[in-house]
Write an enzyme that holds these catalytic residues in place. Sequence first.
Site, mmCIF file in Angstrom:
data_model
loop_
_atom_site.group_PDB
_atom_site.id
_atom_site.type_symbol
_atom_site.label_atom_id
_atom_site.label_comp_id
_atom_site.label_asym_id
_atom_site.label_seq_id
_atom_site.Cartn_x
_atom_site.Cartn_y
_atom_site.Cartn_z
ATOM 1 N N LYS A 1 -16.995 91.084 -42.766
ATOM 2 C CA LYS A 1 -17.311 92.446 -42.420
ATOM 3 C C LYS A 1 -18.023 92.487 -44.128
ATOM 4 O O LYS A 1 -17.524 91.725 -44.878
ATOM 5 C CB LYS A 1 -16.330 93.531 -42.230
ATOM 6 C CG LYS A 1 -15.112 93.493 -43.244
ATOM 7 C CD LYS A 1 -14.038 94.392 -42.477
ATOM 8 C CE LYS A 1 -12.887 94.552 -43.374
ATOM 9 N NZ LYS A 1 -12.040 93.878 -42.857
ATOM 10 N N SER B 1 -7.466 93.824 -50.595
ATOM 11 C CA SER B 1 -8.409 94.710 -50.111
ATOM 12 C C SER B 1 -8.171 95.999 -50.602
ATOM 13 O O SER B 1 -8.253 96.457 -51.618
ATOM 14 C CB SER B 1 -8.518 94.639 -48.712
ATOM 15 O OG SER B 1 -9.216 94.968 -48.122
ATOM 16 N N HIS B 2 -8.173 96.911 -49.470
ATOM 17 C CA HIS B 2 -7.915 98.400 -49.812
ATOM 18 C C HIS B 2 -6.644 98.610 -50.070
ATOM 19 O O HIS B 2 -6.247 99.657 -50.625
ATOM 20 C CB HIS B 2 -8.190 99.247 -48.168
ATOM 21 C CG HIS B 2 -7.210 98.782 -47.283
ATOM 22 N ND1 HIS B 2 -7.201 97.815 -46.705
ATOM 23 C CD2 HIS B 2 -5.945 99.250 -46.672
ATOM 24 C CE1 HIS B 2 -6.136 97.612 -45.661
ATOM 25 N NE2 HIS B 2 -5.481 98.709 -46.029
ATOM 26 N N ASP C 1 -12.380 94.929 -52.197
ATOM 27 C CA ASP C 1 -12.850 93.591 -51.930
ATOM 28 C C ASP C 1 -14.476 93.581 -51.659
ATOM 29 O O ASP C 1 -14.962 92.418 -50.946
ATOM 30 C CB ASP C 1 -12.019 92.439 -51.306
ATOM 31 C CG ASP C 1 -11.955 92.730 -49.885
ATOM 32 O OD1 ASP C 1 -11.827 93.957 -49.477
ATOM 33 O OD2 ASP C 1 -11.808 92.130 -49.147
ATOM 34 N N ASP D 1 -15.697 94.413 -48.780
ATOM 35 C CA ASP D 1 -16.082 94.277 -47.082
ATOM 36 C C ASP D 1 -16.078 95.809 -46.434
ATOM 37 O O ASP D 1 -16.533 95.544 -45.165
ATOM 38 C CB ASP D 1 -15.076 93.181 -46.704
ATOM 39 C CG ASP D 1 -13.732 93.393 -46.573
ATOM 40 O OD1 ASP D 1 -13.344 94.580 -47.062
ATOM 41 O OD2 ASP D 1 -12.671 92.659 -46.264
ATOM 42 N N ARG D 2 -15.640 96.605 -46.835
ATOM 43 C CA ARG D 2 -15.600 97.848 -46.026
ATOM 44 C C ARG D 2 -16.624 98.880 -46.475
ATOM 45 O O ARG D 2 -17.166 98.910 -47.407
ATOM 46 C CB ARG D 2 -14.167 98.611 -45.980
ATOM 47 C CG ARG D 2 -13.057 97.851 -45.377
ATOM 48 C CD ARG D 2 -11.941 98.833 -45.462
ATOM 49 N NE ARG D 2 -10.897 98.123 -44.894
ATOM 50 C CZ ARG D 2 -9.846 98.686 -44.481
ATOM 51 N NH1 ARG D 2 -9.668 100.244 -44.455
ATOM 52 N NH2 ARG D 2 -8.600 98.023 -44.081
ATOM 53 N N ASP E 1 -14.607 99.195 -50.336
ATOM 54 C CA ASP E 1 -13.282 99.057 -50.709
ATOM 55 C C ASP E 1 -13.107 97.725 -51.904
ATOM 56 O O ASP E 1 -13.759 97.240 -52.390
ATOM 57 C CB ASP E 1 -12.504 98.735 -49.455
ATOM 58 C CG ASP E 1 -12.849 97.279 -48.890
ATOM 59 O OD1 ASP E 1 -13.741 96.649 -49.320
ATOM 60 O OD2 ASP E 1 -11.679 96.699 -48.407
#
Length: 543
Positions: free
Chosen positions: A376, A113-114, A279, A281-282, A277
């Site tokens: 998300k 992710s991030h 992946d 989702d943010r 981000d």
Amino acid sequence: MTCQTVRTSPIEGQKPGTSGLRKRTAVFRQPGYLENFVQCIFDGTGGARGKTYVLGGDGRFFNREAIGTIIRMAAANGAARLIVGQNGILSTPAVSNLIRKRQTDGGIILSASHNPGGENGDFGVKFNTANGGPAPEKITDAIHARTRTIGEYRISDAAPGDISAPGRYRVEGMEVEVIDPVADYEALMRELFDFEAIAGLFGRGFRMVFDAMHAVTGPYARRILEQTLGARPGTVINAVPRPDFGGGHPDPNPVWASELVAIMEGPDAPDFGAASDGDGDRNMIMGRGAFVSPSDSLALLTAHAHLAPAYAGGLAGVARSMPTSEAVDIVARRLGIPCFETPTGWKFFGNLLDAGKATICGEESAGTGSSHIREKDGLWAVLLWLNILARDGRDIVQLRRDHWRNFGRNYYSRHDYEEIPSDAANALIADLRARLDSLAGSRVAGLTVSGADDFRYDDPVDGSVTEHQGIRIRFEGGARAVFRLSGTGTQGATLRVYLERFEGPGGDHGQQVQAALAPVIEAAGTIAGIAARTGRDAPDIIT
Ligand code: VG1
Ligand code: CO
């Protein structure tokens, strides 16, 4: 071509955190490391035989190789079929959608992710269940338990096949279906939002910048914003996914998305700015010269969601993670709908969404989403904003000002102390926990503590209990400070301190956030002894 059974032994530390198993890329590349964990995902969920999974990742370094390994392992474990993103690319929300749409048994997402990527960055593996959501603790516990006893894994020595173009082929007895990563996701967005209204907005000269941060949303944003909705070419910047995200952290906050911030604060700033981000989702949302905090964004989206077709009938309820500001609670109260408070991590929203108790969910860490999937969803948030802006007519800064006048403003900030020694971080939390009962009534930095507790969540759907989810300190007048340790870092410990203070509808909404929160910041620092325990006199990241 044969399926091999390879002898192995348990590897220490394969315990999924807030969102999957995250480790340094070099750790994941150790022989057997990925293989062990993937076998434990299969073993811990009743085996892969006859099952169908979605497989994709955010394109970071080692993504492609890991996809090949997992294809060969799924085949050797007797899976019936894998749906794989072309070139191994799928955003987290796209995976969630595909699991639901194609009714698969789950999905594996390769992403940290991030967290930064690359050979010296981080890598991660997440497992999502058949509802499309991150595996709940019951399942991650079973997977982790298996990592302690594993004795062998299965892998085919066949080639994993060509995933560079859509199509179908077989590996052993398993079918691999390679798909366009964007098509199904775009179709879902089209069902939810008024694409015509958004296209009209762009047609009237509305300008935006979307920073994909060289991560997975580049191809999604280009297709949907530029090609379908008619945003002008170049709207999406840093649009090509790179294995090392161009050397940055794919974390959409004012620190790491500084390129976007500079554009939005520049002389010729567009109307709207957003970023996502690693992946996908943010989301980060900006107006001209203004950063909209994720907690405010959640409250505003909740207040105006009815302007989008999917939410025109109203919301069943909302949910936020405990450290997220209480701004959305105030909106929920006004709308007469329930507001649930869950521990940090999207997996805790799954039951509420499945049970139809919540329609929109959000976290202070720039995660917002709804019942359309079980993750998300960064681009979803951007499109909901665009839909609202297209239908409302006000610009985002004005909308936010009016919102504060109407509901009041929850001044909010998160302070992160990164890579501090785990012992010091654990001691800080343990010491706070030990003093919880004696804190009420004490006066610090001009504030009086009205109560303190260790957040525990009683899931209203399945009755499960999750304890020790963050220390909450409440002050008279409504301010609060929350302390918890990150469950996504890979080096030492990260202490997160969440700070909040409410200013009513008639109050002063124009203060600098850090100044408005100064007494809460000071009180939190004093109560927890942050400087003495961490050796730091300031946080590394302020969001
Ligand atoms: C962080 C955030 C949390 C989020 C999680 C995964 O977890 O605080 O809100 O759900 O990252 O997000 P932690 O344990 O480090 O505080 V993502 O986009 O990195 O999968
Ligand atoms: Co993410």
